[in-house]
Design a protein around this motif. Structure first.
Motif, short mmCIF file in Angstrom:
data_model
loop_
_atom_site.label_atom_id
_atom_site.label_comp_id
_atom_site.label_asym_id
_atom_site.label_seq_id
_atom_site.Cartn_x
_atom_site.Cartn_y
_atom_site.Cartn_z
N THR A 1 0.85 -1.18 0.00
CA THR A 1 0.00 0.00 0.00
C THR A 1 0.89 1.24 0.00
N ILE A 2 0.59 2.17 -0.89
CA ILE A 2 1.31 3.44 -0.92
C ILE A 2 0.30 4.56 -0.76
N GLY A 3 0.74 5.68 -0.23
CA GLY A 3 -0.17 6.80 -0.05
C GLY A 3 0.52 8.02 0.50
N GLY A 4 -0.23 9.09 0.59
CA GLY A 4 0.32 10.32 1.13
C GLY A 4 -0.77 11.28 1.53
N GLY A 5 -0.43 12.20 2.40
CA GLY A 5 -1.39 13.18 2.87
C GLY A 5 -0.74 14.12 3.85
N ALA A 6 -1.53 14.61 4.80
CA ALA A 6 -1.02 15.59 5.76
C ALA A 6 -1.68 15.38 7.11
N ALA A 7 -0.98 15.81 8.17
CA ALA A 7 -1.49 15.71 9.53
C ALA A 7 -1.31 17.04 10.24
N LEU A 8 -2.16 17.30 11.21
CA LEU A 8 -2.07 18.49 12.06
C LEU A 8 -1.80 18.04 13.48
N ALA A 9 -0.80 18.65 14.12
CA ALA A 9 -0.42 18.24 15.47
C ALA A 9 0.22 19.41 16.21
N PRO A 10 0.26 19.36 17.55
CA PRO A 10 0.98 20.38 18.32
C PRO A 10 2.47 20.34 17.99
N SER B 1 -12.82 8.56 13.14
CA SER B 1 -12.16 8.30 11.86
C SER B 1 -13.17 7.86 10.81
N TRP B 2 -12.86 8.17 9.58
CA TRP B 2 -13.72 7.79 8.46
C TRP B 2 -12.85 7.34 7.30
N GLN B 3 -13.17 6.17 6.76
CA GLN B 3 -12.50 5.68 5.57
C GLN B 3 -13.54 5.49 4.47
N HIS B 4 -13.22 6.06 3.30
CA HIS B 4 -14.09 5.91 2.13
C HIS B 4 -13.31 5.18 1.05
N PRO C 1 -6.07 19.91 19.34
CA PRO C 1 -6.70 19.17 18.25
C PRO C 1 -5.68 18.35 17.48
N THR C 2 -6.11 17.24 16.92
CA THR C 2 -5.28 16.44 16.02
C THR C 2 -6.12 16.09 14.80
N ALA C 3 -5.48 15.96 13.66
CA ALA C 3 -6.20 15.65 12.43
C ALA C 3 -5.26 15.03 11.43
N ALA C 4 -5.81 14.24 10.55
CA ALA C 4 -5.02 13.63 9.48
C ALA C 4 -5.94 13.28 8.33
N VAL C 5 -5.43 13.40 7.11
CA VAL C 5 -6.16 12.98 5.92
C VAL C 5 -5.16 12.50 4.89
N TYR C 6 -5.44 11.39 4.23
CA TYR C 6 -4.54 10.92 3.19
C TYR C 6 -5.26 9.94 2.27
N ALA C 7 -4.70 9.81 1.09
CA ALA C 7 -5.20 8.85 0.09
C ALA C 7 -4.22 7.69 0.01
N VAL D 1 -9.68 6.86 0.72
CA VAL D 1 -9.36 8.12 1.37
C VAL D 1 -9.73 7.98 2.85
N THR D 2 -8.80 8.34 3.72
CA THR D 2 -9.01 8.18 5.15
C THR D 2 -8.79 9.51 5.86
N GLY D 3 -9.67 9.81 6.81
CA GLY D 3 -9.53 11.04 7.58
C GLY D 3 -9.78 10.80 9.06
N MET D 4 -9.18 11.62 9.90
CA MET D 4 -9.34 11.51 11.34
C MET D 4 -9.37 12.89 11.98
N LEU D 5 -10.28 13.09 12.93
CA LEU D 5 -10.34 14.29 13.75
C LEU D 5 -10.35 13.87 15.20
N GLY D 6 -9.55 14.53 16.02
CA GLY D 6 -9.50 14.12 17.41
C GLY D 6 -9.07 15.25 18.34
N VAL D 7 -9.11 14.94 19.62
CA VAL D 7 -8.67 15.87 20.66
C VAL D 7 -7.86 15.09 21.68
#
Length: 263
Positions: free
Chosen positions: A33-42, A217-220, A253-259, A228-234
């Motif tokens: 599996t290959i993929g890429g995206g971005a994450a938000l973190a402190p 989390s949500w995976q489509h 807050p924490t977040a991530a999304v990638y394909a 495509v996978t995304g996550m929102l958290g605290v």
């Protein structure tokens, strides 16, 4: 798609791991599996500054349970009835007081005088139990193998599937993390030497529970190979970690999304 655990400062939620462990290719002898995206973190644990991080996924796994991944390390996992388990060699990112961070962004000015915390190889062990279909409890630990002065963590989590159909899976997870004395002192404490250089007061936190997390989390699945996978958290710091002189914000807050694409 396969389980992914970030090597970045961001700790992705257990619900994201469950989302990705089901896999459209579970019957294959081997999956890449290959993929890429971005994450938000402190910027660091306890920081009031957020930063965006790149996410690169290269994940190879076999039907026997062996896996090699940029995000979850090098290891082995499997299941027996409702029980699941994994053991992996991972990596804990360093914390720097100045300059550029290894995975992008700059070190926080609030860490000046604290010195650098070395990155370390870690032994990551986990065990899970499916209470019933769609609800799993998990126990896990990450122990430093190098830079052993940075210590280890222990955690427990509960993950439930809120919705699932042919193309979508939504999960909610709750988790708690505990630190040993070395880890607590490394990331939330201030030694006498650090106090002289940084201006913070000496602080010696105790071992124990230091963080709670909640995430959705949500995976489509776009098709049989693309997802495509995304996550929102605290994440919230607790007890001695919350009271640390380094802690400028206890809830982040924490977040991530990638394909991702599976072969």
């Amino acid at each position: 798609m396969k389980t992914c655990k970030s090597i970045f400062t961001l700790k992705l939620a257990p619900s994201l791991f469950v989302l990705l462990s089901g896999g459209a290719f579970a019957g294959s002898d081997a999956v890449l599996t290959i993929g890429g995206g971005a994450a938000l973190a402190p910027r660091y644990s306890g920081s009031d500054e957020n930063m965006a991080l790149p996410m690169l996924l290269l994940d190879y796994s076999t039907a026997s349970g062996f896996y090699a991944s940029t995000m979850r390390g090098l290891g082995y996992g499997g299941s027996a009835g409702p029980f699941s388990y994994s053991a992996a060699l991972g990596f804990r990112a360093p914390r720097k007081e100045n300059g550029e961070l290894p995975f992008g962004g700059k070190a926080s000015k609030y860490l000046r005088g604290m010195g650098d915390v070395k990155g370390s190889a870690t032994a990551n062990l986990s065990a899970g139990y499916a209470i019933f279909e769609g609800l799993t409890v998990n126990l896990h630990t990450a122990q430093a193998l190098s830079a052993r002065e940075t210590g280890g963590t222990y955690g427990a989590g509960l993950t439930g599937t809120l919705f699932k159909d042919a193309g979508n899976t939504v999960t909610l997870s709750l988790g708690f993390e505990m630190a040993d004395k070395k880890y607590a002192q490394t990331y939330y404490g201030v030694s006498a030497q650090q106090a002289l250089k940084s201006g913070y007061k000496v602080y010696k936190p105790k071992a124990g529970m230091y963080q709670a997390d909640v995430a959705m989390s949500w995976q489509h699945k776009v098709d049989e190979r693309w997802a495509v996978t995304g996550m929102l958290g605290v994440s919230g710091l607790l007890r001695d970690a919350a009271n640390s002189p380094l802690t400028r914000r206890t809830t982040s807050p924490t977040a991530a999304v990638y394909a991702s694409y599976g072969f």
